[in-house]
Design an enzyme around this catalytic site. Sequence first.
Site, mmCIF file in Angstrom:
data_model
loop_
_atom_site.group_PDB
_atom_site.id
_atom_site.type_symbol
_atom_site.label_atom_id
_atom_site.label_comp_id
_atom_site.label_asym_id
_atom_site.label_seq_id
_atom_site.Cartn_x
_atom_site.Cartn_y
_atom_site.Cartn_z
ATOM 1 N N HIS A 1 -4.819 -7.263 3.030
ATOM 2 C CA HIS A 1 -3.614 -6.917 3.790
ATOM 3 C C HIS A 1 -3.848 -6.897 5.301
ATOM 4 C CE1 HIS A 1 -5.979 -3.356 3.621
ATOM 5 N NE2 HIS A 1 -5.198 -2.781 4.533
ATOM 6 N N ASP A 2 -5.115 -6.974 5.737
ATOM 7 C CA ASP A 2 -5.412 -7.022 7.176
ATOM 8 C C ASP A 2 -5.730 -8.435 7.632
ATOM 9 O OD1 ASP A 2 -5.124 -4.286 7.524
ATOM 10 O OD2 ASP A 2 -7.243 -3.873 7.165
ATOM 11 N N ASP B 1 -6.370 3.955 -2.358
ATOM 12 C CA ASP B 1 -6.861 3.853 -0.988
ATOM 13 C C ASP B 1 -7.041 5.261 -0.432
ATOM 14 O OD1 ASP B 1 -7.208 2.666 1.669
ATOM 15 O OD2 ASP B 1 -6.086 0.969 0.856
ATOM 16 N N ASP C 1 -10.813 3.629 3.539
ATOM 17 C CA ASP C 1 -10.356 3.078 4.810
ATOM 18 C C ASP C 1 -11.243 3.537 5.982
ATOM 19 O OD1 ASP C 1 -8.127 1.633 6.097
ATOM 20 O OD2 ASP C 1 -7.814 3.541 7.127
ATOM 21 N N GLU D 1 -14.531 0.293 3.384
ATOM 22 C CA GLU D 1 -14.157 -0.748 4.321
ATOM 23 C C GLU D 1 -15.262 -0.697 5.378
ATOM 24 O OE1 GLU D 1 -10.440 -2.206 7.106
ATOM 25 O OE2 GLU D 1 -10.884 -0.088 6.968
HETATM 26 O O1 TEU Z 1 -8.211 -1.271 8.822
HETATM 27 C C1 TEU Z 1 -9.176 -1.042 9.793
HETATM 28 C C2 TEU Z 1 -9.081 -1.901 10.941
HETATM 29 O O2 TEU Z 1 -9.770 -1.741 11.903
HETATM 30 C C3 TEU Z 1 -8.033 -2.895 10.916
HETATM 31 O O3 TEU Z 1 -7.220 -2.535 11.955
HETATM 32 C C4 TEU Z 1 -8.567 -4.236 11.029
HETATM 33 O O4 TEU Z 1 -9.790 -4.261 11.665
HETATM 34 C C5 TEU Z 1 -7.645 -5.023 11.843
HETATM 35 O O5 TEU Z 1 -6.504 -5.241 11.108
HETATM 36 C C6 TEU Z 1 -8.235 -6.307 12.226
HETATM 37 O O6 TEU Z 1 -7.559 -6.682 13.373
HETATM 38 C C7 TEU Z 1 -7.767 -0.221 8.053
HETATM 39 C C8 TEU Z 1 -6.637 -0.687 7.168
HETATM 40 O O7 TEU Z 1 -7.107 -1.641 6.279
HETATM 41 C C9 TEU Z 1 -5.522 -1.148 8.021
HETATM 42 O O8 TEU Z 1 -4.467 -1.701 7.274
HETATM 43 C C10 TEU Z 1 -5.038 0.025 8.830
HETATM 44 O O9 TEU Z 1 -4.044 -0.414 9.709
HETATM 45 C C11 TEU Z 1 -6.163 0.669 9.594
HETATM 46 O O10 TEU Z 1 -7.328 0.863 8.829
HETATM 47 C C12 TEU Z 1 -5.750 2.039 10.051
HETATM 48 O O11 TEU Z 1 -5.680 2.886 8.943
#
Ligand code: TEU
Length: 591
Positions: free
Chosen positions: A367-368, A136, A238, A292
Amino acid sequence: MYKQPKILHLLLIAIAFIFFSCNSSQTNSNMKEDSSSIPGRKWWKEAVVYQVYPRSFKDADGDGVGDLKGIFSKLDYIKSLGVDVVWLNPIFSSPNADNGYDISDYKGIMKEFGTMADFDALLKGMHERGIKMVLDLVANHSSDQHEWFKQSKSSRENPYRDYYHWWPAEKGKPAHRWSFFDVNGDAWKFDPTTNAYYLHYFSDKQPDLNWENPKLRKEMYDMMSFWFDKGIDGFRMDVIPFISKDTSFPELPKQYNGDMVAYYANGPHLHEYLKEMNKEVLSKHDVMSVAEGIGVNTASAHDFVDSDRNELNMLYHFEGVSYGYVPGKFKTPVPGGYQLVGFKEIYSRWDSTFAEKGWGTIYLGNHDQPRMVTRWGNDAPEWRALSSKMLTTFLLTMRATPYYYFGDELGMNNIKFDRIEDYKDIESINNYALAKSRGEDLHAFIEAQKISARDNGRTPFQWDSSMNAGFTTGTPWLKVNPNYKTVNVAAEEKDPNSCLHYFRRMVKLRKSNLVLVYGKYQLLDKENPNVYAYTRELNGKKLLVLLNFSSKPASVNTGIDISKAKLLIYNYSSPSTNATLQPYEAAVYEL
Ligand code: TEU
């Protein structure tokens, strides 16, 4: 005495040679046929990616947190799934304000996860098994504990000052920027040390890096090269669309109509920097890159992934996973759920976006996101396994690289915490605080989180029915889903009808049918509110996929006679023979 074995030896070599050349010519001719008729074949298009959230996979040292040694100990399990690539969420040094998405040293390993020696062993172990490793890349922001930020914040004259975005307070308050995780929803934080505000699109512990500074960009490319030189096979990037910013920080331009995310994803030099990154780093290695794709839509997607642009290989969009939430309200499911017709429209539109150029991805969990079976299937005990297999069939039969989230192969579902105290995720905790300060309905907040919260997808992996699901001998960092007694690897290994075995069969099916990777996709029975039906077709081979997304028997009208079709896979003990599908039935036919 001495000569005979030598003759025998030669004879054996000759037989082996004849056998090998016959076989290999057969394979080669197949390969030739495939590759000559399919332009633009790439390993990353044909791969199945398996995402491992290291914190929750397997804990080897008993501290309650998953680690690299834990993953190493389970490599044979991963290999047994048949997947090609493992994407690991951030494993770098981090104070863990956002579980590793706040990096304090890009070339170090997070203490809780182990050491660089553990990393090297893990990479070697994967490569020995023919599995590629994708890491990542968290390049939009660092941790506030990174040495760069400590320096940057110490004085306005510090050489690292321009590694981040600062706004001198004597100019007044900067124009509003919205933050994902801030308790006040404010992306500017005042720091008295130098009487200035710094920018943080995520929490105040995740200051945004200044990509407009060429020195910072060079640091990033050097860091990427460091990991590529170690032998990793790619990066998942990310929030990469956010890296470039208009550093005059104007009021939000009108064209964005209040849509901060779209504005963030359209920085002035974004594609210039991606091209530079490609030239300086990516183009020098046989690796994959996946953005992403936050804030990216079907119109802008080509700018990231078309091969003639020399930027990235793939991106994953948010349109699918955001569907069914109340617009403008933090992850609140629409009462009554979503409409399958709308779901089909989204995935069909994304397919057609890449039909001629570029390449897509497909995922329903990560994971999100919450667990896919809870959000898109049905996690009631009678439907959990069936609907989970149905969704697995969907993911592995679409024209796009599948990103499959660990635990979904077991049919793991949301834990649905009743209390905010059970959550560990900064997103849930800070948005709860925000809702509270705004006097919003907190009961409704918790109910919505039972469906949508990220921690639902982060509970420890369920290995067996022993204490803590065999994840740890210590106290797990996040509660284990109580259904681990029945939903776990050990139990599913023994059950030939389990989700686990079904996943392996589906992976095999995809890997042995290039039509499932490259074949043309055609949606059928478009307005059917319960069934998702489509064909995939390549060089005269045609497959039909039937998926009942509902808990009721549902009829389907594809206009195709399946009476003579060959059934390749299905999720019931016997499939429907007529035009009515059983609840959550999935079947793939060769026509
Ligand atoms: O996620 C980007 C992001 O905007 C997320 O916050 C996602 O949209 C959100 O969970 C939806 O509500 C990335 C990573 O995948 C995430 O785990 C991180 O928390 C975020 O960036 C910050 O690095």
